[in-house]
Design a protein around this motif. Structure first.
Motif, PDB file in Angstrom:
ATOM      1  N   ASP B 212       4.804   9.998 -12.515  1.00 51.87           N
ATOM      2  CA  ASP B 212       3.452   9.809 -11.993  1.00 51.87           C
ATOM      3  C   ASP B 212       2.783   8.558 -12.524  1.00 51.87           C
ATOM      4  O   ASP B 212       1.655   8.278 -12.203  1.00 51.87           O
ATOM      5  CB  ASP B 212       2.597  11.010 -12.375  1.00 51.87           C
ATOM      6  N   TYR B 213       3.523   7.824 -13.333  1.00 52.87           N
ATOM      7  CA  TYR B 213       2.836   6.760 -14.062  1.00 52.87           C
ATOM      8  C   TYR B 213       2.400   5.612 -13.182  1.00 52.87           C
ATOM      9  O   TYR B 213       1.645   4.758 -13.602  1.00 52.87           O
ATOM     10  CB  TYR B 213       3.688   6.268 -15.231  1.00 52.87           C
ATOM     11  N   TYR B 214       2.860   5.560 -11.951  1.00 48.93           N
ATOM     12  CA  TYR B 214       2.369   4.499 -11.068  1.00 48.93           C
ATOM     13  C   TYR B 214       1.102   4.940 -10.342  1.00 48.93           C
ATOM     14  O   TYR B 214       0.173   4.174 -10.195  1.00 48.93           O
ATOM     15  CB  TYR B 214       3.420   4.123 -10.018  1.00 48.93           C
ATOM     16  N   ILE B 219      -5.207   5.646  -8.914  1.00 51.97           N
ATOM     17  CA  ILE B 219      -6.289   6.531  -8.483  1.00 51.97           C
ATOM     18  C   ILE B 219      -7.496   6.382  -9.401  1.00 51.97           C
ATOM     19  O   ILE B 219      -8.622   6.229  -8.954  1.00 51.97           O
ATOM     20  CB  ILE B 219      -5.798   7.994  -8.481  1.00 51.97           C
ATOM     21  N   SER B 222      -9.258   3.078  -8.821  1.00 47.06           N
ATOM     22  CA  SER B 222     -10.005   2.998  -7.577  1.00 47.06           C
ATOM     23  C   SER B 222     -11.259   3.880  -7.649  1.00 47.06           C
ATOM     24  O   SER B 222     -12.307   3.519  -7.135  1.00 47.06           O
ATOM     25  CB  SER B 222      -9.137   3.362  -6.375  1.00 47.06           C
ATOM     26  N   LEU B 223     -11.136   5.020  -8.343  1.00 43.82           N
ATOM     27  CA  LEU B 223     -12.312   5.867  -8.507  1.00 43.82           C
ATOM     28  C   LEU B 223     -13.404   5.142  -9.280  1.00 43.82           C
ATOM     29  O   LEU B 223     -14.567   5.107  -8.882  1.00 43.82           O
ATOM     30  CB  LEU B 223     -11.927   7.131  -9.293  1.00 43.82           C
ATOM     31  N   CYS B 226     -15.029   2.454  -7.260  1.00 39.78           N
ATOM     32  CA  CYS B 226     -15.956   2.957  -6.267  1.00 39.78           C
ATOM     33  C   CYS B 226     -17.264   3.382  -6.923  1.00 39.78           C
ATOM     34  O   CYS B 226     -18.342   3.126  -6.404  1.00 39.78           O
ATOM     35  CB  CYS B 226     -15.351   4.136  -5.513  1.00 39.78           C
ATOM     36  N   CYS B 227     -17.138   4.065  -8.065  1.00 39.75           N
ATOM     37  CA  CYS B 227     -18.335   4.539  -8.745  1.00 39.75           C
ATOM     38  C   CYS B 227     -19.229   3.368  -9.144  1.00 39.75           C
ATOM     39  O   CYS B 227     -20.431   3.404  -8.954  1.00 39.75           O
ATOM     40  CB  CYS B 227     -17.969   5.315  -9.997  1.00 39.75           C
TER      41      CYS B 227
END
Lengths: 402, 230
Positions: B212-214, B219, B222-223, B226-227
């Motif tokens: 999952d390291y990519y 995510i 990008s979160l 956006c915030c």
């Protein structure tokens, strides 16, 4: 004529004396159990030179406690009375297909004898450590140790090798082995981007038999594989991976001659070792590569378990233990990683379930979020920006979820 | 439909140009030690030497040129390891396979009983239209009374799975080409099979976990982005 003859003799005696000096240096390092000196000697051309020196050096490199190296150690006793290991049928099938390339000139009865010794050796390791899973190719590794080491240290040597070099491959699943292979593209990406791009459609599975068997499955000369084992045992287990990257790089031209959209052909080229195999050059190149792009710099390094042999190989016993490693330690790491794999499997199953039921799950998640917000809002008015920010965030989450 | 293997010069010329009417992908599976590699080595490299028989680690690959009618095909054959633990790996090689050759040893009952699992794997991992071929190997040993699986049993199992059936011997060379030629012939003769497989996406279950390291950092970033910008 005479002067040249003289020079030849001089060269010859020079070479002998260099070899003698090296032998002396290895033996001295063995006496002091000086691992870093042994490592340097293993990397230099020719490695430990002869099997009789290897018999001194390998047990030390493998971290056998001095008590295990005594010649009278009765190592193979009593394995027959232990319960059968679940993989014994597979061991038999593979042992039947062992000793293909070496030793030479064996009669049928000698061959049968060697096979029975190999089978005994593997079965005694497995029966004494029933948690280890046998993999095809393990017999190739054991075969080298059987032919090089005296019988008294074979069992502890193969046991230590299993626990501290190839432990990841003896777990119940193949995924830790695959995780190691994923380091190879990363090494290429950082050291040779054009070659990495060329191979980007090819899975690194071509390196499986090389890394899994410490090249014992692929190298067909006992002298060469023994020399390679010198350095593989002297260095950290991750070196096998760097060596493969060096092999890939040594075949650049051949690889560039094959189009990148033919991964099968590229796999086929890379899954066989080059002939002739320039071992010394490749070892030197692998040492250089590891220095240039150390494991910590590779993104795939994060995909390696913290209990992997790759990340626990520095924990040698230290000076007071004279570099010895305990079998219990290896077993502990093994069990931790089994635990981790079990957890990973559960997580994967949960992820799959959520994915399958993503429609309802999404609805539930949104409902919960709305509920939480409602309760929160009833407690008192929230500042406007926070509300809109939360709204934005939940919208974003929902979009990501989709 | 006739078949030849580069015997006459014209055929050879076509094959050497390297222009193919298509590429056919076959996967060879079956329990450990049944003789998958021996069969393949004889077919692709014209070699048979029991002294050189080693275990297959992971996956091996061979290629062969074959004429079906007057059309040259390139046949890519994947040889897989028999040991259970390597199955996760071979599963990823079913992607895009047109045919699966399942091998058992006629002198080893267990390898025949294992076939249920192998058929199961072949069906779940590949397309529904994939061509199956069942091969009973080591036919030469039948003469020595070592047979443990009768021809009828083998044929019945093959029929129940809609598979082609052969008994072969790599040692005597009996029938050794037939499984490959028969399978390729049926693949080419099935309208749309060569094209259909090419477009099929990989089933999710077969994707190997790259970790999952990519995705995780992407995510998160990008979160955050956006915030902050929102």
């Amino acid at each position: 004529m005479e002067p040249s003859l003289d020079r030849n003799t001089a060269n010859h005696s020079n070479a002998t004396s260099t070899a003698d000096k090296k032998k002396e240096a290895v033996l001295e390092a063995c006496r002091r159990r000086d691992l870093s000196a042994l490592r340097a000697l293993a990397e230099s051309p020719g490695g430990f030179l002869t099997d009789s020196i290897r018999q001194q050096a390998w047990p030390i490199l493998l971290g056998l406690p001095p008590s295990d190296i005594k010649p009278e150690a009765d190592s193979l006793s009593s394995w027959e009375f232990l319960p059968r290991h679940k993989d014994e049928d597979q061991v038999q099938l593979d042992v039947n297909r062992a000793f293909i390339y070496y030793p030479d000139n064996q009669t049928d009865s000698q061959l049968a004898h060697q096979k029975s010794l190999l089978s005994q050796l593997i079965l005694s390791v497995l029966r004494q450590h029933p948690y280890l899973c046998y993999f095809q190719g393990y017999h190739d590794i054991a075969q080298v140790l059987l032919l090089v080491l005296p019988s008294s240290v074979q069992l502890p040597a193969v046991t230590h090798l299993s626990l501290f070099h190839i432990r990841d491959f003896m777990l119940p699943s193949l995924s830790p082995a695959i995780a190691q292979l994923r380091l190879i593209p990363d090494i290429l990406r950082l050291s040779d981007p054009p070659l990495w791009r060329h191979l980007s459609h090819t899975e690194p599975f071509f390196a499986l038999s090389g890394t899994l068997t410490m090249y014992a499955h692929d190298i067909t000369s006992l002298g060469e594989i023994a020399r390679l084992f010198d350095v593989l045992l002297a260095r950290e287990p991750v070196f096998t991976v760097y060596l493969f990257a060096a092999i890939v790089r040594s075949r650049r031209e051949e690889l560039f001659d094959t189009p990148p959209d033919e991964p099968e052909m590229l796999h086929s080229i890379l899954s066989k070792l080059p002939v002739p195999l320039e071992l010394e050059g490749l070892i030197a190149e692998a040492v250089r590569l590891q220095r240039e792009v150390p494991p910590e710099k590779l993104p795939a390094w994060k995909g390696i378990s913290r209990w992997s042999v790759l990340k626990t190989s520095n924990g040698r016993g230290g000076e007071e233990n004279e570099g010895a490693r305990s079998v219990e330690q290896g077993r502990m790491y093994f069990e931790r990683q089994v635990e981790e794999l079990r957890w990973e499997k559960k997580k994967a199953r949960a992820r799959k379930w959520v994915w399958k039921h993503r429609g309802p799950a999404r609805m539930v998640a949104v409902a919960v979020l709305v509920g939480v917000l409602a309760v929160w809002l009833r407690k008192g008015p929230l500042p406007g920006p926070l509300v809109s920010g939360l709204g934005y965030l939940s919208g974003l989450l929902a979009r990501w979820w989709r | 439909m006739y078949l030849a293997e580069g015997r006459d010069k014209r055929v050879k010329a076509i094959l050497e140009v390297g222009e193919w009417a298509g590429t056919v992908k076959l996967v060879v599976i079956g329990s450990s030690g049944v003789g998958k590699t021996a069969l393949l080595r004889l077919y692709c490299d014209h070699e048979w030497d029991p002294r050189l028989a080693t275990s297959t680690i992971g996956i091996d690959f061979k290629t062969k040129r074959l004429l079906v009618g007057d059309q040259p095909y390139k046949v890519n054959i994947f040889d897989t390891a028999g040991q259970e633990r390597f199955r996760t790996l071979s599963a990823s090689y079913y992607r895009g396979a047109h045919g699966v050759i399942l091998v058992y040893d006629i002198t080893n009952r267990k390898s025949f009983l294992d076939l249920e699992g192998w058929f199961q794997e072949a069906k779940t991992c590949s397309t529904e239209v994939v061509v199956l071929c069942l091969v009973g190997a080591k036919l030469d040993k039948a003469a020595q009374g070592e047979r443990q699986v009768s021809t009828e049993e083998g044929r019945a199992l093959a029929e129940s799975h809609g598979a082609i059936f052969y008994e072969v011997s790599a040692k005597t060379g009996e029938n050794f080409r037939e499984p490959f030629v028969g399978t390729v012939q049926r693949i080419v003769g099935t309208p749309g099979l060569l094209e259909a497989v090419r477009r099929k996406p990989v089933p999710d279950a077969l994707r190997l976990n790259r970790g999952d390291y990519y995705t995780k950092p992407i995510i998160l970033v990008s979160l955050l982005h956006c915030c902050l910008s929102g």
